[in-house]
Design a protein around this motif. Structure first.
Motif, short mmCIF file in Angstrom:
data_model
loop_
_atom_site.label_atom_id
_atom_site.label_comp_id
_atom_site.label_asym_id
_atom_site.label_seq_id
_atom_site.Cartn_x
_atom_site.Cartn_y
_atom_site.Cartn_z
N ARG A 159 51.04 57.02 39.82
CA ARG A 159 51.04 58.57 39.82
C ARG A 159 52.20 59.45 40.23
N LEU A 160 53.06 58.61 40.95
CA LEU A 160 54.58 59.34 41.22
C LEU A 160 55.22 59.32 39.84
N ILE A 161 55.37 58.30 38.97
CA ILE A 161 55.97 58.33 37.82
C ILE A 161 55.51 59.37 36.71
N ALA A 162 54.23 59.35 36.88
CA ALA A 162 53.42 60.40 35.87
C ALA A 162 53.59 61.98 36.33
N CYS A 163 53.70 62.13 37.48
CA CYS A 163 53.66 63.36 37.94
C CYS A 163 54.79 64.56 37.46
N LYS A 164 55.96 63.89 37.06
CA LYS A 164 56.80 64.78 36.57
C LYS A 164 57.64 65.59 37.47
N ILE A 165 57.44 65.37 38.74
CA ILE A 165 58.13 65.97 39.88
C ILE A 165 59.32 65.42 40.00
N HIS A 166 60.81 65.81 39.98
CA HIS A 166 61.69 65.09 39.95
C HIS A 166 62.01 63.96 40.95
N TYR A 167 61.95 64.40 42.10
CA TYR A 167 62.18 63.34 43.24
C TYR A 167 61.19 62.27 43.17
N PHE A 168 59.68 62.64 43.26
CA PHE A 168 58.75 61.56 42.96
C PHE A 168 58.74 60.66 41.91
N GLU A 169 59.18 61.25 40.72
CA GLU A 169 59.27 60.49 39.45
C GLU A 169 60.55 59.38 39.72
N TRP A 170 61.50 60.01 40.25
CA TRP A 170 62.64 59.01 40.55
C TRP A 170 62.59 58.06 41.43
N GLN A 171 62.14 58.32 42.45
CA GLN A 171 61.42 57.15 43.58
C GLN A 171 60.76 56.36 43.00
N GLY A 172 59.55 56.75 41.95
CA GLY A 172 58.57 56.01 41.67
C GLY A 172 59.31 54.90 40.65
N HIS A 173 60.28 55.21 39.95
CA HIS A 173 60.80 54.55 38.97
C HIS A 173 61.71 53.50 39.63
N LEU A 174 62.47 53.92 40.75
CA LEU A 174 63.44 53.15 41.55
C LEU A 174 62.51 51.94 42.33
N ILE A 175 61.23 52.35 42.93
CA ILE A 175 60.59 51.46 43.61
C ILE A 175 59.88 50.33 42.31
N GLU A 186 51.70 67.61 46.77
CA GLU A 186 52.87 67.15 47.14
C GLU A 186 52.48 66.35 48.38
N ASP A 187 51.61 66.54 49.38
CA ASP A 187 51.13 65.74 50.39
C ASP A 187 50.48 64.42 49.93
N PHE A 188 49.77 64.51 48.82
CA PHE A 188 49.08 63.19 48.32
C PHE A 188 50.30 62.25 47.68
N LYS A 212 53.47 62.16 48.76
CA LYS A 212 54.13 61.98 49.91
C LYS A 212 53.46 60.58 50.51
N ARG A 213 52.09 60.79 50.58
CA ARG A 213 51.47 59.51 50.90
C ARG A 213 51.68 58.14 50.12
N LYS A 214 51.63 58.59 48.78
CA LYS A 214 51.72 57.44 47.94
C LYS A 214 53.16 56.71 47.88
N LEU A 215 54.15 57.57 48.04
CA LEU A 215 55.41 57.21 48.10
C LEU A 215 55.58 56.29 49.49
N LYS A 216 55.17 56.76 50.74
CA LYS A 216 55.28 56.28 52.02
C LYS A 216 54.66 54.92 51.87
N TYR A 217 53.29 54.92 51.07
CA TYR A 217 52.53 53.55 50.93
C TYR A 217 53.31 52.44 50.05
N ALA A 218 53.96 52.86 49.07
CA ALA A 218 54.62 52.17 48.07
C ALA A 218 55.93 51.60 48.91
N ARG A 219 56.60 52.33 49.63
CA ARG A 219 57.98 51.90 50.38
C ARG A 219 57.55 50.86 51.32
N GLU A 220 56.40 51.24 52.00
CA GLU A 220 55.74 50.19 53.14
C GLU A 220 55.61 48.74 52.27
N GLN A 221 55.05 48.73 51.12
CA GLN A 221 54.56 47.33 50.66
C GLN A 221 55.93 46.97 50.15
#
Length: 298
Positions: free
Chosen positions: A30-46, A2-4, A6-15
């Motif tokens: 990696r967010l989209i592929a992880c299949k963890i609901h929150y990160f997958e949703w945010q990955g698709h949205l970004i 999850e820490d990894f 979170k870092r990916k999500l933070k970086y994507a949002r910054e970009q």
């Protein structure tokens, strides 16, 4: 793990925030592929947002739909999906989705703004006026709703009503760019009413805010002609066309002046030029009607 993520999500949002859309899109794999609901949703949205800004609209919509499947009640995801549908000119579908927002988010007025935009595209001027009236109740100091209502009234031929709206919009804003447009609109309405001296004053005000406003120049040209200052009006048309040589409205206005002067050959050239620049698609049938009336067709 999850820490990894979170870092990916933070970086994507910054970009995304600094408009580096390609890197934002690449960062969410990696967010989209992880299949963890929150990160997958945010990955698709970004990714949907990034692709939207990169102009890849169909693929953007696919990712936004995936984000919606994961979080159907998220307002940001819903609104960005509607933005994408509007950009794809799928207005009826966008309208249906927007109407559903009033049920999903009853405390929000965002759906009214979207309905206003969509019905402007669809040319449903009476609905535009209705949306503006609702939004003005919420935001009585917001000039843009008075301006939009003025545009809709003008399109319906309601000159007095449109003038009232434009005057209120003019009172409510101090932005020079908007003031140039609004004063041009007020001048145009006065011209339509035959109030040429008033029209001249407002069109000159418009040009004080933006001296290279091509539409104000060619509206002023017609007004000057009606005030028996045709030579000065022709100079304004020339200035307008120097700024925007593809302005079909300017060619139409000059053609009408030539018709008044009995210079039919020059009028024909300008009317056919206006037609070739899609005057009918942009405005109305006036050019076609004049061509038919004077038998100017090739």
């Amino acid at each position: 793990m999850e820490d990894f993520l979170k870092r990916k999500l933070k970086y994507a949002r910054e970009q995304l925030e600094i408009h580096n859309y390609f890197r934002a899109v690449e960062a969410v794999r990696r967010l989209i592929a992880c299949k963890i609901h929150y990160f997958e949703w945010q990955g698709h949205l970004i990714k949907g947002k990034g692709l939207f800004h990169l102009g890849q609209l169909e693929e953007a919509l696919s990712h936004l739909e995936s984000a919606l499947a994961l979080e159907p009640k998220d307002e940001e995801t819903q609104l960005f999906t509607i933005d994408c549908l509007i950009a794809l000119e799928r207005f009826l579908e966008a309208r249906l989705r927007t109407i559903s927002l009033s049920t999903l988010f009853p405390a929000s007025t965002s759906y009214l703004d979207y309905l206003l935009t969509i019905d402007q595209f669809l040319g449903d001027h009476k609905k535009v006026i209705h949306h503006c009236d609702q939004l003005i109740q919420w935001y009585p100091s917001e000039f843009k709703y008075f301006n939009a209502k003025g545009d809709a009234n003008l399109s319906l031929g309601y000159l007095v009503e449109s003038l009232e709206c434009y005057l209120e919009a003019n009172r409510l804003t101090k932005d020079k760019g908007h003031l140039a447009i609004i004063n041009n609109n007020i001048g145009y309405v006065h011209s339509r009413m035959g109030h040429y001296a008033r029209a001249k004053d407002y069109l000159n005000k418009s040009l004080q805010y933006n001296e290279e406003f091509a539409f104000a120049l060619n509206h002023l040209a017609w007004v000057l002609h009606k005030l028996k200052q045709t030579d000065e009006g022709m100079k304004k048309i020339k200035e307008s066309l120097k700024i925007d040589p593809y302005n079909s409205y300017a060619y139409k206005n000059r053609a009408k002046i030539f018709l008044d002067l009995g210079q039919l050959k020059k009028a024909k050239v300008d009317l056919l030029r206006a037609k070739s620049l899609d005057y009918e698609l942009l405005y109305d049938n006036e050019v076609n009607d004049l061509i038919a009336s004077y038998q100017f067709a090739d």
